[in-house]
Design a protein around this motif. Structure first.
Motif, mmCIF file in Angstrom:
data_model
loop_
_atom_site.group_PDB
_atom_site.id
_atom_site.type_symbol
_atom_site.label_atom_id
_atom_site.label_comp_id
_atom_site.label_asym_id
_atom_site.label_seq_id
_atom_site.Cartn_x
_atom_site.Cartn_y
_atom_site.Cartn_z
ATOM 1 N N LEU A 214 44.696 45.311 40.225
ATOM 2 C CA LEU A 214 44.435 44.253 39.342
ATOM 3 C C LEU A 214 44.738 44.266 37.908
ATOM 4 C CD1 LEU A 214 42.815 41.613 39.599
ATOM 5 C CD2 LEU A 214 40.675 42.708 38.873
ATOM 6 N N LEU A 217 48.385 42.638 37.908
ATOM 7 C CA LEU A 217 48.124 40.794 37.783
ATOM 8 C C LEU A 217 47.380 40.324 36.742
ATOM 9 C CD1 LEU A 217 46.725 40.436 41.434
ATOM 10 C CD2 LEU A 217 49.133 40.244 40.721
ATOM 11 N N LEU A 280 46.876 35.786 42.035
ATOM 12 C CA LEU A 280 45.630 36.039 41.472
ATOM 13 C C LEU A 280 44.689 34.860 41.736
ATOM 14 C CD1 LEU A 280 44.048 37.817 39.410
ATOM 15 C CD2 LEU A 280 45.006 36.406 37.344
ATOM 16 N N CYS A 284 41.176 35.045 43.749
ATOM 17 C CA CYS A 284 39.955 34.388 43.099
ATOM 18 C C CYS A 284 39.227 33.459 44.201
ATOM 19 C CB CYS A 284 40.074 33.746 41.957
ATOM 20 S SG CYS A 284 40.637 34.681 40.770
ATOM 21 N N TRP A 296 43.123 30.233 35.790
ATOM 22 C CA TRP A 296 44.385 30.766 35.778
ATOM 23 C C TRP A 296 45.380 29.652 36.384
ATOM 24 C CZ3 TRP A 296 45.185 34.351 32.419
ATOM 25 C CH2 TRP A 296 44.060 35.205 32.234
#
Ligand code: NAD
Ligand code: UDX
Length: 480
Positions: A214, A217, A280, A284, A296
């Motif tokens: 993570l 990203l 990402l 989510c 984002w």
């Protein structure tokens, strides 16, 4: 002797392995790829990627402890540590199309490792992958293991193109994620030992697997978000008479913010930022976090807005039409010091101008005509599927010519757009350029590299991103 094999001889696999070979003469490093042409190029004097300093590193190690080969299975079988550095593009169809990472190449590499392995291995995720990919890879390997033990590590790469060798020599950090079991920690230590040949110990960070995946990203999302933030401000600067360079300098002086990555531009490009943020966003959404996904997504929206704002500015300044007008494009790569055009803002800008029927004359010191034609005829997201699988498009864009000299590009042009910040564009003879252009002559500086006042003194009408507008541009407002 420890043996390393890296699957994927691209922008990441090639330079990272060359640097490991240079810094660890006692380790044998094989870089393998299914692309015969790429491997042939790595074994020639004309490397497949342009990267300052790379030639010297490769020359020193190639044939000593660095090898490039298409014999993927042999080298994987012999290796103790297998890096996987294949492309992880955005899916173009099916579930998650346009957002999710396409792990086809990763999965086929993992299945091949399982097929050919005869000894225990550490498998290292070098590609940027969705968080939890290691779990899927672990499943593929263990369900096909024939008694062989695998440890999966996440070791994302943070190099930037154009400065890859320096970034690899002096990384801000090396990140290694592994299982919190004795076997996992032993594997982490083995990879740490490789990097410890040249990276100070306090710069080698170890985490659990998911944090490492993570973090990559997240880092790209944070970097891109800074650019979209300053680009959003650039629009407001143009509307108010503020100067974005002064604003970003003042903002960046706050030590909590810092000065880097605050250059307003025509938009960010490159193979990573958009792809990784979309990835990402998708993760989510899949985790039931629509508000986080939306947050984002906005970074990409502002980037798209910035590119179309630039096109609109060009067209509106030139009497609201560029139909049949010659427009010179200086720079096509997504940043200077690379020949890489993946997701370059130049593609969207050129397509926008072509949509208004401009004739384009394009010059970039590192990008070939074939590549430019391919980029301008390819569908969105198709670019990151391996080059050798992409047939050259039978169609070419007729309104586009590609030349090997900036002065040739601008001859008889009505306008000139600077889309990459190549150093050589800063020292062009703009008086000569002006004399050879149609009048009024326009410069649209998408990278804020020219001295706008000097150019105005010569007679140009100049647009610089986020800078106070000349009277001409004020009279010809662009609607985004
Ligand atoms: P790339 O397209 O330049 O290279 C990938 C290579 O993998 C290609 O040459 C392709 O032929 C090869 N390949 C694909 N499937 C294969 C298989 N099954 N067996 C053998 N070879 C195979 O990609 P890249 O820019 O090097 O990026 C690789 C990964 O690293 C991506 O996940 C990317 O997001 C990440 N990354 C890239 C950068 C960058 O600056 N380019 C930086 C950090 C991380
Ligand atoms: C990026 C990350 O920086 C790197 O850590 C990661 O491993 C891969 O993705 P890269 O895409 O190679 O690297 O180049 P980068 O220097 O980040 O530039 C990306 C884009 O942003 C370029 O188009 C560049 O011109 C643009 N940019 C960068 C700006 O517009 N303004 C800035 O201030 C900085």
């Amino acid at each position: 002797m420890v043996k390393i094999c890296c699957i994927g001889a691209g922008y990441v696999g090639g330079p990272t392995m060359a640097v490991i070979a240079l810094k660890c003469p006692a380790i044998e490093v094989a870089v393998v790829d299914i692309s015969v042409s790429r491997i042939n190029a790595w074994n020639s004097d004309q490397l497949p990627i342009y990267e300052p300093g790379l030639d010297a590193v490769v020359k020193e190690c190639r044939g000593r402890n660095l090898f490039f080969s298409t014999d993927v299975e042999k080298h994987v079988q012999e290796a103790d540590i297998v890096f996987v550095s294949v492309n992880t593009p955005t899916k173009t169809r099916g579930l998650g199309a346009g957002k999710a990472a396409d792990l086809t190449y990763w999965e086929s590499a993992a299945r091949m490792i399982a097929d050919v392995s005869k000894s225990d291995k550490i498998v290292v995720e070098k590609s940027t992958v969705p968080v939890k990919t290691a779990e899927a890879i672990e499943k593929i390997l263990t369900h096909n293991s024939k008694g062989i033990k695998y440890q999966i590590l996440s070791n994302p790469e943070f190099l930037a193109e154009g400065t890859a060798i320096q970034d690899l020599f002096h990384p801000d950090r090396v990140l290694i994620g592994g299982r919190e079991t004795p076997g996992g920690q032993k594997a982490v230590q083995a990879l740490k030992d490789v990097y410890a040949h040249w990276v100070p110990e306090d710069r080698i960070l170890t985490t659990n697997l998911w944090s490492a995946e993570l973090s990559k990203l997240a880092a790209n999302a944070f970097l891109a978000q800074r650019i979209s933030s300053v680009n959003a401000m650039s629009a407001l600067c143009e509307a108010t008479g503020a100067d974005v360079t002064q604003v970003s300098y003042a903002v960046g002086k706050d030590s909590r913010i810092g000065p880097k990555f605050l250059n307003a531009s025509v938009g960010f490009g490159g193979s990573c930022f958009q792809k990784d943020i979309l990835n990402l966003v998708y993760i989510c959404e899949c985790n039931g976090l629509p508000e986080v996904a939306e947050y984002w997504k906005q970074v990409i929206k502002i980037n798209d807005y910035q590119k179309s704002r630039f096109v609109n500015r060009v067209v509106s300044s030139m009497f609201n039409t560029v139909s049949n007008k010659k427009v010179a494009i200086l720079g096509f790569a997504f940043k200077k010091d690379t020949g890489d055009t993946r997701e370059t803002p130049a593609i969207d800008v050129c397509k926008g101008l072509l949509g208004d029927k401009a004739r384009l004359s394009i010059y970039d010191p590192q990008v070939t005509e074939d590549q430019i034609q391919r980029d301008l005829t390819m569908n969105k997201f198709d670019w990151d599927h391996p080059v050798h699988l992409q047939p050259m498009s039978p169609t070419t864009v007729k309104q586009v010519s590609v030349v090997w000299d900036a002065y040739e590009a601008v001859k008889d042009a009505h306008g000139l757009c600077i889309l990459t910040e190549w150093d050589e564009f800063k020292t062009l003879d703009f008086q000569r350029i002006y004399d050879n252009m149609q009048k009024p002559a326009f410069v649209f500086d998408g990278r804020n590299i020219v001295d706008a006042e000097k150019l105005r003194d010569i007679g140009f009408i100049v647009y610089s991103i986020g800078k106070p507008l000349d009277a001409w541009l004020k009279d010809m407002p662009a609607v985004a």
